[in-house]
Design an enzyme around this catalytic site. Structure first.
Site, PDB file in Angstrom:
ATOM      1  N   ARG A   1     117.628 108.296  51.550  1.00 22.58           N
ATOM      2  CA  ARG A   1     116.756 107.237  52.092  1.00 22.58           C
ATOM      3  C   ARG A   1     116.992 105.905  51.389  1.00 22.58           C
ATOM      4  O   ARG A   1     116.714 104.842  51.924  1.00 22.58           O
ATOM      5  CB  ARG A   1     115.277 107.616  51.919  1.00 22.58           C
TER       6      ARG A   1
ATOM      7  N   PHE B   1     124.828 111.585  63.238  1.00 21.99           N
ATOM      8  CA  PHE B   1     123.713 111.732  62.300  1.00 21.99           C
ATOM      9  C   PHE B   1     123.788 110.618  61.264  1.00 21.99           C
ATOM     10  O   PHE B   1     124.775 110.489  60.551  1.00 21.99           O
ATOM     11  CB  PHE B   1     123.753 113.102  61.607  1.00 21.99           C
TER      12      PHE B   1
ATOM     13  N   ASP C   1     115.134 109.441  68.903  1.00 19.12           N
ATOM     14  CA  ASP C   1     116.234 110.378  69.146  1.00 19.12           C
ATOM     15  C   ASP C   1     115.951 111.097  70.480  1.00 19.12           C
ATOM     16  O   ASP C   1     116.243 110.562  71.542  1.00 19.12           O
ATOM     17  CB  ASP C   1     116.261 111.343  67.948  1.00 19.12           C
TER      18      ASP C   1
ATOM     19  N   GLU D   1     108.942 102.427  64.140  1.00 20.64           N
ATOM     20  CA  GLU D   1     109.720 103.662  63.949  1.00 20.64           C
ATOM     21  C   GLU D   1     111.110 103.318  63.400  1.00 20.64           C
ATOM     22  O   GLU D   1     111.642 102.240  63.664  1.00 20.64           O
ATOM     23  CB  GLU D   1     109.884 104.385  65.285  1.00 20.64           C
ATOM     24  N   ASP D   2     111.691 104.245  62.679  1.00 22.72           N
ATOM     25  CA  ASP D   2     113.066 104.028  62.244  1.00 22.72           C
ATOM     26  C   ASP D   2     114.049 104.413  63.344  1.00 22.72           C
ATOM     27  O   ASP D   2     115.017 103.699  63.595  1.00 22.72           O
ATOM     28  CB  ASP D   2     113.374 104.779  60.937  1.00 22.72           C
TER      29      ASP D   2
HETATM   30  C1  PRP Z   1     112.364 111.056  62.543  1.00 19.97           C
HETATM   31  C2  PRP Z   1     112.016 109.648  62.991  1.00 19.97           C
HETATM   32  C3  PRP Z   1     111.146 109.864  64.181  1.00 19.97           C
HETATM   33  C4  PRP Z   1     111.671 111.156  64.761  1.00 19.97           C
HETATM   34  C5  PRP Z   1     112.553 110.838  65.926  1.00 19.97           C
HETATM   35  O1  PRP Z   1     111.362 111.509  61.708  1.00 19.97           O
HETATM   36  O2  PRP Z   1     111.345 108.933  61.997  1.00 19.97           O
HETATM   37  O3  PRP Z   1     109.783 109.980  63.842  1.00 19.97           O
HETATM   38  O4  PRP Z   1     112.432 111.803  63.738  1.00 19.97           O
HETATM   39  O5  PRP Z   1     113.038 112.005  66.522  1.00 19.97           O
HETATM   40  P1  PRP Z   1     112.770 112.424  68.023  1.00 19.97           P
HETATM   41  O6  PRP Z   1     112.948 111.196  68.872  1.00 19.97           O
HETATM   42  O7  PRP Z   1     113.832 113.465  68.302  1.00 19.97           O
HETATM   43  O8  PRP Z   1     111.394 112.999  68.132  1.00 19.97           O
HETATM   44  P2  PRP Z   1     111.477 112.811  60.770  1.00 19.97           P
HETATM   45  O9  PRP Z   1     110.779 113.945  61.457  1.00 19.97           O
HETATM   46  O10 PRP Z   1     112.910 112.998  60.397  1.00 19.97           O
HETATM   47  O11 PRP Z   1     110.582 112.424  59.507  1.00 19.97           O
HETATM   48  P3  PRP Z   1     110.805 111.328  58.361  1.00 19.97           P
HETATM   49  O12 PRP Z   1     110.654 109.962  58.992  1.00 19.97           O
HETATM   50  O13 PRP Z   1     109.707 111.593  57.383  1.00 19.97           O
HETATM   51  O14 PRP Z   1     112.181 111.526  57.777  1.00 19.97           O
END
Ligand code: PRP
Length: 181
Positions: free
Chosen positions: A165, A152, A103, A99-100
């Protein structure tokens, strides 16, 4: 020419490279037996994945899963949907979710429950960024690159409304600039 110089750098490309190298070494030590299966969460984590696999000293296979919880907003809705499922069977495999950012933790919690139903031999999580200040559920990555404050961030795969990105550094977007163009 450097793009988006006006945003404040939170974590530089050099710091990221150093930490990803350390994570690669740590994961390689922990999984030296057998072949690790990396499940990467689209789209943000692809940049981290690309660097991480080149810092592993063990054989790995990769697959991708796409989930959506944000729906164009900067706040997590808590509603998670699978947009693209895995191509491969993970039953009996040692799975590491890549995961990146974690949150609220809602996406990861949902994803881990979903993957555990497929009966992997083991399941762990590697997240480049952890933002514990916004957590809504009790979950934490097994491997974490950086713990960050509640701001953010964009770059190194992370976006705001689809943009940024491509930035090599992780940068901060100020609250007042979080307006969609
Ligand atoms: C981001 C990130 C996680 C998620 C974390 O994805 O990659 O999957 O949000 O948030 P949380 O802990 O509050 O659930 P995003 O939905 O932004 O999609 P992306 O990676 O395609 O930008």
């Amino acid at each position: 020419m450097e793009k988006n110089n006006n945003l404040e750098v939170l974590i530089s490309r050099a710091e990221i490279a150093e930490r990803v190298k350390e994570l690669g070494a740590e994961i390689s030590r922990d999984y030296h037996e057998g072949k690790l299966f990396l499940v990467t969460v689209l789209k943000g984590a692809v940049v981290f994945l690309a660097d991480l696999i080149r810092n592993l000293q063990i054989p790995v296979e990769i697959d991708f899963i796409a989930v959506s919880s944000y729906g164009g907003s900067t706040k997590s809705s808590g509603i998670v949907r699978i947009l693209k499922d895995l191509d491969y069977n993970i039953k009996g495999r040692d799975v590491l979710v890549v995961e990146d950012i974690v949150d609220t933790g809602l996406t990861l919690q949902y994803l881990c429950e979903y993957l555990l139903r497929r009966q992997p031999q083991s399941l762990r999580v590697a997240a480049l960024l952890d933002k514990p200040g916004r957590r809504k559920v009790e979950i934490k990555p097994d491997y974490c690159g950086f713990t960050i404050p509640d701001c953010f961030v964009v770059g190194y795969g992370l976006d705001f409304d689809g943009d940024y990105r491509y930035l090599a550094d992780i940068k901060i977007i100020k609250e007042e600039d979080l307006v969609k163009t």
